[in-house]
Scaffold this motif. Sequence first.
Motif, short mmCIF file in Angstrom:
data_model
loop_
_atom_site.label_atom_id
_atom_site.label_comp_id
_atom_site.label_asym_id
_atom_site.label_seq_id
_atom_site.Cartn_x
_atom_site.Cartn_y
_atom_site.Cartn_z
N THR A 1 11.62 -19.05 5.05
CA THR A 1 11.31 -17.92 5.92
C THR A 1 10.07 -17.19 5.40
OG1 THR A 1 12.67 -16.32 4.69
CG2 THR A 1 13.77 -17.66 6.37
N TRP A 2 9.64 -16.17 6.14
CA TRP A 2 8.47 -15.39 5.73
C TRP A 2 8.78 -14.39 4.64
CZ3 TRP A 2 5.85 -13.67 10.97
CH2 TRP A 2 5.34 -14.81 11.61
N VAL A 3 10.03 -14.03 4.46
CA VAL A 3 10.39 -12.92 3.58
C VAL A 3 9.85 -13.09 2.16
CG1 VAL A 3 12.30 -11.60 2.59
CG2 VAL A 3 12.42 -12.39 4.96
N PRO A 4 9.94 -14.27 1.52
CA PRO A 4 9.40 -14.38 0.16
C PRO A 4 7.90 -14.15 0.06
CG PRO A 4 10.91 -16.19 0.63
CD PRO A 4 10.66 -15.50 1.92
N LEU A 5 7.19 -14.24 1.18
CA LEU A 5 5.74 -14.06 1.14
C LEU A 5 5.33 -12.59 1.08
CD1 LEU A 5 4.62 -16.76 3.75
CD2 LEU A 5 4.94 -17.00 1.29
N PHE A 6 6.25 -11.70 1.42
CA PHE A 6 5.91 -10.27 1.35
C PHE A 6 7.04 -9.43 0.76
CE2 PHE A 6 7.48 -11.06 5.72
CZ PHE A 6 8.59 -10.24 5.73
N GLY A 7 8.17 -10.02 0.46
CA GLY A 7 9.32 -9.24 -0.01
C GLY A 7 9.06 -8.50 -1.31
N MET A 8 8.36 -9.13 -2.25
CA MET A 8 8.11 -8.49 -3.54
C MET A 8 7.18 -7.29 -3.42
SD MET A 8 10.02 -10.16 -5.54
CE MET A 8 9.48 -9.44 -7.08
N ASN A 9 6.41 -7.22 -2.33
CA ASN A 9 5.48 -6.10 -2.16
C ASN A 9 6.20 -4.79 -1.88
OD1 ASN A 9 3.56 -8.02 -2.45
ND2 ASN A 9 2.64 -7.81 -0.44
N LEU A 10 7.48 -4.87 -1.54
CA LEU A 10 8.25 -3.66 -1.29
C LEU A 10 8.38 -2.80 -2.55
CD1 LEU A 10 9.93 -2.09 0.83
CD2 LEU A 10 11.91 -3.42 0.09
N PHE A 11 8.17 -3.40 -3.72
CA PHE A 11 8.33 -2.70 -4.99
C PHE A 11 6.99 -2.33 -5.63
CE2 PHE A 11 11.81 -5.71 -4.32
CZ PHE A 11 12.89 -4.85 -4.30
N GLY A 12 5.91 -2.48 -4.89
CA GLY A 12 4.61 -2.07 -5.39
C GLY A 12 3.96 -3.12 -6.27
N SER A 13 2.76 -2.82 -6.69
CA SER A 13 1.97 -3.70 -7.56
C SER A 13 1.37 -2.86 -8.68
CB SER A 13 0.87 -4.40 -6.78
OG SER A 13 -0.04 -5.06 -7.63
N ALA A 14 1.42 -3.37 -9.90
CA ALA A 14 0.95 -2.60 -11.05
C ALA A 14 -0.53 -2.22 -10.91
CB ALA A 14 1.18 -3.40 -12.33
N PHE A 15 -1.34 -3.15 -10.48
CA PHE A 15 -2.77 -2.86 -10.35
C PHE A 15 -3.03 -1.80 -9.29
CE2 PHE A 15 -6.81 -3.74 -8.13
CZ PHE A 15 -7.68 -3.44 -9.16
N TYR A 16 -2.34 -1.91 -8.15
CA TYR A 16 -2.54 -0.92 -7.09
C TYR A 16 -1.97 0.44 -7.48
CZ TYR A 16 -3.57 -5.09 -4.32
OH TYR A 16 -4.11 -6.26 -3.86
N ILE A 17 -0.87 0.44 -8.23
CA ILE A 17 -0.32 1.71 -8.71
C ILE A 17 -1.33 2.40 -9.63
CG2 ILE A 17 1.46 2.71 -10.20
CD1 ILE A 17 3.38 0.61 -9.09
N PHE A 18 -1.94 1.63 -10.52
CA PHE A 18 -2.96 2.20 -11.41
C PHE A 18 -4.14 2.74 -10.60
CE2 PHE A 18 -6.99 1.40 -13.62
CZ PHE A 18 -6.85 2.27 -14.69
N LEU A 19 -4.61 1.97 -9.62
CA LEU A 19 -5.75 2.39 -8.81
C LEU A 19 -5.44 3.67 -8.05
CD1 LEU A 19 -8.61 1.62 -7.78
CD2 LEU A 19 -7.49 0.38 -5.93
N GLN A 20 -4.28 3.72 -7.41
CA GLN A 20 -3.92 4.91 -6.64
C GLN A 20 -3.66 6.12 -7.53
OE1 GLN A 20 -4.82 4.67 -3.53
NE2 GLN A 20 -2.87 4.70 -2.45
N ARG A 21 -3.06 5.88 -8.69
CA ARG A 21 -2.80 7.00 -9.61
C ARG A 21 -4.09 7.66 -10.05
NH1 ARG A 21 -3.00 7.27 -15.15
NH2 ARG A 21 -1.73 8.93 -16.13
N ALA B 1 0.83 -1.20 0.00
CA ALA B 1 0.00 0.00 0.00
C ALA B 1 0.87 1.26 0.00
CB ALA B 1 -0.94 0.00 1.21
N VAL B 2 1.91 1.28 0.81
CA VAL B 2 2.78 2.46 0.88
C VAL B 2 3.60 2.60 -0.39
CG1 VAL B 2 4.71 3.50 2.11
CG2 VAL B 2 2.87 2.41 3.39
N SER B 3 4.25 1.51 -0.83
CA SER B 3 5.10 1.59 -2.02
C SER B 3 4.30 1.93 -3.27
CB SER B 3 5.85 0.27 -2.21
OG SER B 3 4.96 -0.82 -2.36
N SER B 4 3.13 1.33 -3.42
CA SER B 4 2.29 1.63 -4.59
C SER B 4 1.80 3.07 -4.56
CB SER B 4 1.10 0.67 -4.64
OG SER B 4 1.52 -0.67 -4.79
N SER B 5 1.50 3.59 -3.37
CA SER B 5 1.05 4.98 -3.26
C SER B 5 2.16 5.94 -3.65
CB SER B 5 0.58 5.26 -1.83
OG SER B 5 -0.52 4.46 -1.49
N VAL B 6 3.40 5.66 -3.24
CA VAL B 6 4.51 6.53 -3.59
C VAL B 6 4.72 6.56 -5.10
CG1 VAL B 6 7.01 6.85 -3.38
CG2 VAL B 6 5.65 6.23 -1.37
#
Length: 311
Positions: free
Chosen positions: A165-185, A113-118
């Motif tokens: 570990t847990w990191v692969p389950l959320f690590g990619m979210n640090l770089f945002g998501s195309a759909f959420y970037i479009f929605l927030q934009r 949510a934060v990365s996509s908003s930025v």
Amino acid sequence: MSVTTTRVPAVTALEGGTRRSSTLRPSRWYRPRTVIGKVILWIVLLGFMCLFLYPFVWLLAASFKPRGEVFDNALIPKTWVPQNYVEVWNQLPLINWAVNSILIALIAATLVAVSSSVVAFGFAYFKFPGRTLLFGLVLATMMLPGAVTMVPQYLIWKGLGLVGTWVPLFGMNLFGSAFYIFLQRQFFLGLPRELFEAARLDGASYWRMFWRIAMPLAVPSFVIVFLFEFQAAWNNLQASLIYLNGGTPDQFTVPLGIAYAMTKFSPTNGGHGDYQYVMVASLLVTLPMLALFAFGQRYFIEGVATQGRKG
């Protein structure tokens, strides 16, 4: 001979002697005016409600049944066994699964949510050469099937030593998501640009403009993105199977834990068919999602009603 008709505004008297005119509008098909139409509409709505509620009611009934009656398809148990809700904690590490899933989902939803908003604010506010092309490339990543990137992502996490570990389950979210970037934009584009220009004249930095102006006005869309990703992370069985399946059951997430319970109680795997505990666990793990969406439903309504515009 042709006859032309004109629509005459209806004049309504208001308090204080003021008047207003309202144009007569045709009735909508989803707003019946007759009693029969309203009855038919209510019957249709109740029918769809029952259709959507049936799986949940079936699950609730199955959770109170003994082992031999779980799959009898009766919505009212013949034999009530409320002890299932006590015994399930001894049969399955349900608390561990729920805590693991909640923490992973919270981290994943917050990061995306934060990365996509930025990123979305950058595309909405800044004007630079190649912006349209770059935004098109971001949207093009949504066309890639998940199976295409599954193996490369696994090799990356394995090379980093983070498998298990847990990191692969959320690590990619640090770089945002195309759909959420479009929605927030789209939401940021609806904000008055004069607000940001005035802030720039007052000496505000770009980060301050984003954090103090854009984000407070974009709360509905931010909450929607958070809820969408929380649900996606909560139900993500595939990633858990890939990165956590080699650990102990206490390290599992809710989807992987339910799959483990189905295998554990399966008669073909040496179990006794105690699927009533699976039903209880499945019902209990839905409660956090119900509470979360009950909390965020007003933001859904506000986000749709304003159509991405505040002011």
